[in-house]
Scaffold this active site. Structure first.
Site, mmCIF file in Angstrom:
data_model
loop_
_atom_site.group_PDB
_atom_site.id
_atom_site.type_symbol
_atom_site.label_atom_id
_atom_site.label_comp_id
_atom_site.label_asym_id
_atom_site.label_seq_id
_atom_site.Cartn_x
_atom_site.Cartn_y
_atom_site.Cartn_z
ATOM 1 N N ASP A 70 12.603 -48.883 -53.680
ATOM 2 C CA ASP A 70 11.779 -50.786 -53.128
ATOM 3 C C ASP A 70 13.091 -52.059 -52.831
ATOM 4 O O ASP A 70 13.862 -51.816 -53.530
ATOM 5 C CB ASP A 70 10.987 -51.330 -53.470
ATOM 6 C CG ASP A 70 10.415 -52.615 -52.941
ATOM 7 O OD1 ASP A 70 9.280 -52.063 -52.951
ATOM 8 O OD2 ASP A 70 10.569 -53.320 -53.555
ATOM 9 N N TYR A 75 17.365 -58.346 -49.595
ATOM 10 C CA TYR A 75 18.670 -57.784 -50.105
ATOM 11 C C TYR A 75 19.679 -57.757 -49.945
ATOM 12 O O TYR A 75 20.264 -57.635 -50.736
ATOM 13 C CB TYR A 75 17.430 -56.868 -51.195
ATOM 14 C CG TYR A 75 16.016 -57.019 -51.884
ATOM 15 C CD1 TYR A 75 15.372 -57.984 -52.175
ATOM 16 C CD2 TYR A 75 15.275 -55.911 -52.075
ATOM 17 C CE1 TYR A 75 14.471 -58.662 -52.340
ATOM 18 C CE2 TYR A 75 13.929 -56.481 -52.478
ATOM 19 C CZ TYR A 75 13.543 -57.075 -52.943
ATOM 20 O OH TYR A 75 12.204 -57.567 -53.360
ATOM 21 N N LYS A 104 10.960 -54.381 -46.550
ATOM 22 C CA LYS A 104 9.925 -55.492 -46.179
ATOM 23 C C LYS A 104 10.807 -56.162 -44.614
ATOM 24 O O LYS A 104 12.393 -56.075 -44.587
ATOM 25 C CB LYS A 104 10.345 -56.651 -47.121
ATOM 26 C CG LYS A 104 9.721 -55.140 -48.077
ATOM 27 C CD LYS A 104 9.284 -56.760 -49.711
ATOM 28 C CE LYS A 104 9.351 -56.030 -50.857
ATOM 29 N NZ LYS A 104 10.407 -55.787 -51.688
ATOM 30 N N HIS A 137 7.422 -59.384 -45.731
ATOM 31 C CA HIS A 137 7.465 -59.692 -46.935
ATOM 32 C C HIS A 137 7.060 -61.529 -48.035
ATOM 33 O O HIS A 137 6.763 -61.135 -49.319
ATOM 34 C CB HIS A 137 9.000 -60.561 -47.487
ATOM 35 C CG HIS A 137 9.572 -60.162 -48.473
ATOM 36 N ND1 HIS A 137 10.937 -59.495 -48.939
ATOM 37 C CD2 HIS A 137 9.136 -60.160 -49.593
ATOM 38 C CE1 HIS A 137 11.540 -60.011 -49.404
ATOM 39 N NE2 HIS A 137 10.577 -60.200 -50.551
HETATM 40 N N1 LIG Z 1 7.796 -58.340 -52.896
HETATM 41 C C1 LIG Z 1 8.511 -59.469 -53.218
HETATM 42 O O1 LIG Z 1 8.182 -60.616 -53.402
HETATM 43 C C2 LIG Z 1 9.633 -59.564 -54.662
HETATM 44 C C3 LIG Z 1 9.879 -60.266 -54.831
HETATM 45 C C4 LIG Z 1 10.742 -59.585 -56.404
HETATM 46 C C5 LIG Z 1 11.343 -58.312 -56.516
HETATM 47 N N2 LIG Z 1 10.524 -57.831 -55.848
HETATM 48 C C6 LIG Z 1 10.789 -56.156 -56.738
HETATM 49 O O2 LIG Z 1 10.259 -56.003 -57.370
HETATM 50 C C7 LIG Z 1 11.412 -55.174 -58.027
HETATM 51 C C8 LIG Z 1 11.140 -55.902 -59.659
HETATM 52 O O3 LIG Z 1 11.369 -56.459 -59.978
HETATM 53 P P1 LIG Z 1 12.187 -58.197 -60.638
HETATM 54 O O4 LIG Z 1 13.833 -57.274 -60.644
HETATM 55 O O5 LIG Z 1 12.234 -59.084 -60.583
HETATM 56 O O6 LIG Z 1 11.873 -58.386 -62.053
HETATM 57 P P2 LIG Z 1 11.779 -56.663 -63.208
HETATM 58 O O7 LIG Z 1 12.028 -55.150 -62.630
HETATM 59 O O8 LIG Z 1 10.325 -57.111 -64.012
HETATM 60 O O9 LIG Z 1 13.225 -57.040 -64.750
HETATM 61 C C9 LIG Z 1 14.294 -57.185 -64.079
HETATM 62 C C10 LIG Z 1 15.037 -56.754 -65.102
HETATM 63 O O10 LIG Z 1 14.944 -55.742 -66.230
HETATM 64 C C11 LIG Z 1 16.142 -54.604 -67.089
HETATM 65 N N3 LIG Z 1 15.707 -54.134 -67.599
HETATM 66 C C12 LIG Z 1 14.859 -52.645 -67.082
HETATM 67 N N4 LIG Z 1 14.585 -52.079 -67.196
HETATM 68 C C13 LIG Z 1 14.718 -52.548 -68.547
HETATM 69 C C14 LIG Z 1 14.061 -52.153 -69.646
HETATM 70 N N5 LIG Z 1 13.738 -51.171 -70.013
HETATM 71 N N6 LIG Z 1 14.338 -53.231 -71.362
HETATM 72 C C15 LIG Z 1 15.155 -54.037 -70.770
HETATM 73 N N7 LIG Z 1 15.114 -54.680 -69.849
HETATM 74 C C16 LIG Z 1 15.268 -54.258 -68.004
HETATM 75 C C17 LIG Z 1 17.252 -55.266 -65.774
HETATM 76 O O11 LIG Z 1 18.551 -55.384 -66.106
HETATM 77 P P3 LIG Z 1 19.033 -54.040 -65.965
HETATM 78 O O12 LIG Z 1 19.248 -53.548 -64.533
HETATM 79 O O13 LIG Z 1 20.041 -54.112 -66.989
HETATM 80 O O14 LIG Z 1 18.486 -52.599 -66.909
HETATM 81 C C18 LIG Z 1 16.700 -57.023 -65.312
HETATM 82 O O15 LIG Z 1 17.259 -58.171 -65.605
HETATM 83 C C19 LIG Z 1 13.199 -56.482 -57.461
HETATM 84 O O16 LIG Z 1 14.192 -55.215 -57.899
HETATM 85 C C20 LIG Z 1 12.530 -56.275 -56.012
HETATM 86 O O17 LIG Z 1 12.775 -54.837 -55.506
HETATM 87 C C21 LIG Z 1 9.740 -57.667 -54.758
#
Ligand SMILES: NC(=O)c1ccc[n+]([C@@H]2O[C@H](COP(=O)([O-])OP(=O)(O)OC[C@H]3O[C@@H](n4cnc5c(N)ncnc54)[C@H](OP(=O)(O)O)[C@@H]3O)[C@@H](O)[C@H]2O)c1
Length: 328
Positions: A70, A75, A104, A137
């Site tokens: 994704d 980004y 997106k 998005h």
């Molecule tokens: N459509 C939208 O508007 C939108 C908005 C926000 C996000 N997104 C998408 O969703 C994805 C995920 O969302 P997000 O990045 O906000 O949050 P997330 O995936 O819930 O959290 C990411 C965080 O968790 C850590 N992490 C990952 N795996 C872990 C584990 N097993 N144990 C402990 N910590 C862990 C990561 O650190 P490390 O990297 O150091 O492991 C990072 O700091 C984004 O990257 C993006 O692709 C879309």
């Protein structure tokens, strides 16, 4: 007429022996989408992050069995995502056809005639001929300076339909749309959204919106799947955290981490989680979800953490027309 999503969980039809692979769900347009996606947002957000952080993460993810990545124009990491994909293909880990790539359209390209050029630009950065899924998005249109722009997302959707007809994307969908916005697109369009990508996690369970989309046959991808479990936890963040006793008990029962319990919770609800990690060990753990399942009672227990509290709130746009969240 309602098209019910049957939640057919399918094997994605891949032949290579890899550590773990997610099954696929069938979208309302017949395409198949792997049930776990690697999130890449935030990867390049930090100025101190190594330049190859995202490309390495994408390569490791494909090595670990991910087939769904994704990304998004906003980004600014499409070139790095493309590089990781290219390296994986060149090293015979995978073929392009086996991958499912989502990107997106950002909110400053919402006019109908801007959509196809924006997708072509993303494809050029990714080094791909097509993506598997292209999403609007956010339903709000803005100008380049971030001020409101008066473009209805129905106009944007016409551009999305054109992009699909040109074969630049296999499926089209939306992100951060509320139930009435999804309904309005469906009522006014020939092609229905295949997906709505929204925030879902234990503190934002979104039961009503998820059920609404799923009953219409619109698959739901869950961003920020860990909620406040992970590193961004602040003292005032609501539970659960990574050491929450309820989650720890489930994790011990299944010999998994609490992060895996939360991801499996989303899978049990028929969602497609998008965990982001640039850490090789953690990203492998985040797809190792398919050798256990939670009971319906355990799913309900996790849902009871709900506080309707968002990690990502787009709060600067809360007064703009078409702002999707009713809680501001
Ligand atoms: N459509 C939208 O508007 C939108 C908005 C926000 C996000 N997104 C998408 O969703 C994805 C995920 O969302 P997000 O990045 O906000 O949050 P997330 O995936 O819930 O959290 C990411 C965080 O968790 C850590 N992490 C990952 N795996 C872990 C584990 N097993 N144990 C402990 N910590 C862990 C990561 O650190 P490390 O990297 O150091 O492991 C990072 O700091 C984004 O990257 C993006 O692709 C879309």
């Amino acid at each position: 007429m309602r098209r019910l999503l049957s939640f057919v969980v399918l094997l994605c039809g891949f032949s290579l022996a890899v550590a773990t692979q997610a099954p696929c769900i069938e979208l309302n347009d017949g395409n198949k989408m792997p049930m776990v996606a690697l999130g890449t947002g935030r990867g390049t957000a930090s100025e101190t992050a190594p330049a190859d952080e995202v490309s390495k993460a994408v390569y490791w993810a494909i090595e670990a069995g991910y087939r769904h990545i994704d990304t998004a124009a906003i980004y600014y990491d499409e070139p790095e995502v493309g590089q990781g994909i290219r390296e994986a293909i060149n090293n015979n880990l995978v073929t392009r056809e086996e991958l499912f790539i989502t990107t997106k359209l950002w909110s400053d390209k919402h006019r109908q005639n801007e959509v196809v050029p924006a997708l072509k630009e993303s494809l050029q950065k990714l080094g791909l001929d097509y993506v598997d899924l292209y999403l609007i998005h956010f339903p709000v249109a803005v100008k380049e300076d971030g001020s409101y722009d008066d473009v209805d997302y129905l106009e944007t959707w016409r551009g999305m339909e054109e992009a699909r007809a040109l074969g630049l994307t296999r499926s089209i969908g939306v992100s951060n749309f509320n139930a009435s916005q999804v309904d309005r697109i469906i009522a006014n369009s020939r092609v229905w959204p295949a997906v709505n990508e929204i925030e879902v996690n234990p503190t934002l369970t979104q039961e009503a919106l998820v059920t609404h989309c799923q009953e219409l046959g619109v698959a739901v991808m869950a961003f920020s799947p860990f909620g406040f479990l992970v590193s961004r936890s602040r003292p005032d963040s609501p539970p659960p955290r990574v050491d929450d006793p309820i989650l720890v008990q489930m994790a011990n029962k299944y010999n998994k981490s609490t992060g895996q319990i939360v991801l499996r919770y989303l899978i049990e609800r028929g969602l497609v989680p998008i965990p982001k990690s640039v850490n090789k060990k953690r990203l492998a753990q985040n797809i190792d979800l398919f050798d256990f399942s939670l009971t319906p009672e355990e799913v309900q227990t996790i849902s009871r953490f709900n506080k309707n509290k968002r990690v990502i709130d787009f709060v600067d746009w809360k007064d703009y027309p078409h702002f999707p969240y009713g809680d501001y």
